[in-house]
Design a protein around this motif. Structure first.
Motif, mmCIF file in Angstrom:
data_model
loop_
_atom_site.group_PDB
_atom_site.id
_atom_site.type_symbol
_atom_site.label_atom_id
_atom_site.label_comp_id
_atom_site.label_asym_id
_atom_site.label_seq_id
_atom_site.Cartn_x
_atom_site.Cartn_y
_atom_site.Cartn_z
ATOM 1 N N HIS A 26 -23.210 36.095 -43.150
ATOM 2 C CA HIS A 26 -21.548 36.400 -43.062
ATOM 3 C C HIS A 26 -21.081 35.326 -42.797
ATOM 4 O O HIS A 26 -19.629 35.089 -42.847
ATOM 5 C CB HIS A 26 -21.459 37.780 -42.136
ATOM 6 C CG HIS A 26 -22.050 38.976 -42.561
ATOM 7 N ND1 HIS A 26 -21.509 39.569 -43.882
ATOM 8 C CD2 HIS A 26 -22.970 39.692 -42.296
ATOM 9 C CE1 HIS A 26 -22.231 40.662 -44.272
ATOM 10 N NE2 HIS A 26 -23.090 40.624 -43.240
ATOM 11 N N THR A 27 -21.576 34.245 -42.034
ATOM 12 C CA THR A 27 -20.969 33.368 -41.451
ATOM 13 C C THR A 27 -21.015 32.093 -42.663
ATOM 14 O O THR A 27 -21.811 31.816 -43.249
ATOM 15 C CB THR A 27 -21.522 32.389 -40.267
ATOM 16 O OG1 THR A 27 -21.664 33.388 -39.128
ATOM 17 C CG2 THR A 27 -20.871 31.038 -39.989
ATOM 18 N N ALA A 28 -19.791 31.437 -42.898
ATOM 19 C CA ALA A 28 -19.597 30.572 -44.120
ATOM 20 C C ALA A 28 -20.488 29.457 -43.862
ATOM 21 O O ALA A 28 -20.660 28.943 -42.671
ATOM 22 C CB ALA A 28 -17.990 30.024 -44.013
ATOM 23 N N PRO A 29 -21.138 28.724 -44.861
ATOM 24 C CA PRO A 29 -22.011 27.704 -44.890
ATOM 25 C C PRO A 29 -20.968 26.373 -44.504
ATOM 26 O O PRO A 29 -19.847 26.554 -44.909
ATOM 27 C CB PRO A 29 -22.737 27.477 -45.962
ATOM 28 C CG PRO A 29 -21.752 28.343 -47.033
ATOM 29 C CD PRO A 29 -21.140 29.516 -46.297
ATOM 30 N N LEU A 30 -21.503 25.484 -44.052
ATOM 31 C CA LEU A 30 -21.147 23.995 -43.569
ATOM 32 C C LEU A 30 -21.784 23.086 -44.440
ATOM 33 O O LEU A 30 -22.945 22.950 -44.186
ATOM 34 C CB LEU A 30 -21.143 23.890 -42.204
ATOM 35 C CG LEU A 30 -20.451 22.298 -41.769
ATOM 36 C CD1 LEU A 30 -19.032 22.393 -42.006
ATOM 37 C CD2 LEU A 30 -20.866 22.035 -40.222
ATOM 38 N N ALA A 31 -21.051 22.400 -45.394
ATOM 39 C CA ALA A 31 -21.816 21.367 -46.185
ATOM 40 C C ALA A 31 -20.984 20.033 -45.656
ATOM 41 O O ALA A 31 -20.169 19.914 -45.360
ATOM 42 C CB ALA A 31 -20.986 21.689 -47.609
ATOM 43 N N LEU A 32 -22.184 19.140 -45.577
ATOM 44 C CA LEU A 32 -21.994 17.852 -44.917
ATOM 45 C C LEU A 32 -22.543 16.709 -45.772
ATOM 46 O O LEU A 32 -23.541 16.971 -46.190
ATOM 47 C CB LEU A 32 -22.174 17.654 -43.376
ATOM 48 C CG LEU A 32 -21.823 18.589 -42.537
ATOM 49 C CD1 LEU A 32 -22.730 18.713 -41.256
ATOM 50 C CD2 LEU A 32 -20.507 18.417 -41.981
ATOM 51 N N SER A 33 -21.863 15.602 -45.678
ATOM 52 C CA SER A 33 -22.415 14.421 -46.148
ATOM 53 C C SER A 33 -23.046 13.783 -45.397
ATOM 54 O O SER A 33 -22.770 13.547 -44.184
ATOM 55 C CB SER A 33 -21.358 13.543 -46.937
ATOM 56 O OG SER A 33 -21.780 12.186 -47.195
ATOM 57 N N VAL A 58 -26.456 10.668 -39.429
ATOM 58 C CA VAL A 58 -27.395 11.818 -38.697
ATOM 59 C C VAL A 58 -26.622 12.541 -37.508
ATOM 60 O O VAL A 58 -26.478 13.661 -37.127
ATOM 61 C CB VAL A 58 -28.728 11.394 -38.681
ATOM 62 C CG1 VAL A 58 -29.479 12.499 -37.898
ATOM 63 C CG2 VAL A 58 -29.229 10.981 -39.916
ATOM 64 N N ALA A 59 -26.286 11.568 -36.668
ATOM 65 C CA ALA A 59 -25.500 11.750 -35.389
ATOM 66 C C ALA A 59 -24.045 12.436 -35.688
ATOM 67 O O ALA A 59 -24.106 13.599 -34.956
ATOM 68 C CB ALA A 59 -25.240 10.557 -34.686
ATOM 69 N N ARG A 60 -23.496 12.334 -36.639
ATOM 70 C CA ARG A 60 -22.164 13.082 -36.933
ATOM 71 C C ARG A 60 -22.694 14.471 -37.598
ATOM 72 O O ARG A 60 -21.960 15.509 -37.216
ATOM 73 C CB ARG A 60 -21.432 12.246 -38.046
ATOM 74 C CG ARG A 60 -20.791 10.948 -37.410
ATOM 75 C CD ARG A 60 -19.451 10.900 -38.660
ATOM 76 N NE ARG A 60 -20.274 10.130 -39.703
ATOM 77 C CZ ARG A 60 -20.599 8.927 -40.086
ATOM 78 N NH1 ARG A 60 -20.017 8.119 -38.710
ATOM 79 N NH2 ARG A 60 -20.925 8.611 -41.192
#
Length: 261
Positions: free
Chosen positions: A60-67, A76-78
């Motif tokens: 139910h929680t929206a996924p988070l897409a990251l570069s 990686v730290a970001r």
């Protein structure tokens, strides 16, 4: 797994995408990290579409897409800063990002290709593990799965560099599991044989389904077929789950009996 914050690297395609989808189907909150941001967004869109169907049991929680390029520690730290900012911690991690840049005899092997493969397959996993362990200790526990390969146990002609990297992943899995057992953090790996993913159909391996190369891989397996990403994802989900609560420091062979010989 509902509400469990789950990071999958290399989740823009292949095993990573299948794993992210499978975790979401089990209710986990998914963080998708991939150097191809458009592909990461595609995976996020698939999860979001599935979650809109009340019969799927999806997150139910929206996924988070990251570069994220796992060879760049700052990136990686970001990712981990974003996980803290958005979700306040991390429960599961799948270190899936990996490459095979060249296949061929060691005498002709490009040192630049070897360095690149070591950077992604070993240093990338190492860097992610550092952050994952720290985050999970703050959380009070967690579970990690690293992507090894049958070449984490054996090898084949032309795969010297890839074999080195996957043997290293096996060693990291054991060491980090031992270091963190008392902190409630489990660390395991999976050992797929040939899986139908972009890694196999790219220019470096060039074994697309239906090709002579693909058929050779199928014939080399006792099952006479290669695996699908969803088959690998199912095992990863189990390793992360509470059903595997006393499983740590080892791996699962997902190889159609290849290593049984």
């Amino acid at each position: 797994m509902r509400g469990k914050v789950s990071l999958v690297t290399g989740a823009g395609s292949g095993i990573g995408r299948a794993t992210a989808l499978a975790l979401a189907e089990n209710g986990a909150t998914i963080v998708i990290a991939d150097m191809d941001f458009a592909a990461a967004e595609e995976t996020a869109a698939l999860i979001t579409a599935a979650s809109s169907d009340p019969d799927t049991g999806a997150a139910h929680t929206a996924p988070l897409a990251l570069s994220c390029d796992v060879t760049r520690p700052a990136e990686v730290a970001r990712v981990f800063a974003a996980i803290d900012d958005n979700f306040g911690g991390l429960d599961y991690a799948v270190n899936n990002a990996g490459i095979c840049t060249e296949v061929g005899p060691i005498s002709d092997y490009s040192l630049s290709s070897f360095r690149t493969m070591m950077s992604v397959n070993v240093m990338g996993v190492f860097t992610c593990l550092q952050h994952e362990v720290s985050a999970m200790r703050r959380r009070g526990g967690g579970a990690i799965v690293n992507l090894s390969s049958i070449f984490g146990q054996v090898s084949g002609p032309g795969y010297s560099a890839y074999t080195v990297t996957k043997h290293a992943v096996e060693g990291l899995t054991k060491s980090v599991a031992l270091e963190n057992a008392e902190h409630g953090i489990r660390v395991n790996c999976v050992r797929p044989s040939v899986v139908q993913t972009p890694l196999m159909t790219g220019k470096h391996v060039n074994a697309a389904p239906g090709s002579k190369e693909w058929s050779a891989y199928e014939n080399a397996n006792p099952t006479k077929r290669n695996a699908q990403p969803e088959e690998i994802a199912a095992a990863i989900v189990w390793q992360l789950s509470d059903e595997a609560s006393f499983v740590s420091g080892g791996g699962i062979n997902l190889d159609g009996a290849y290593l049984a010989r």
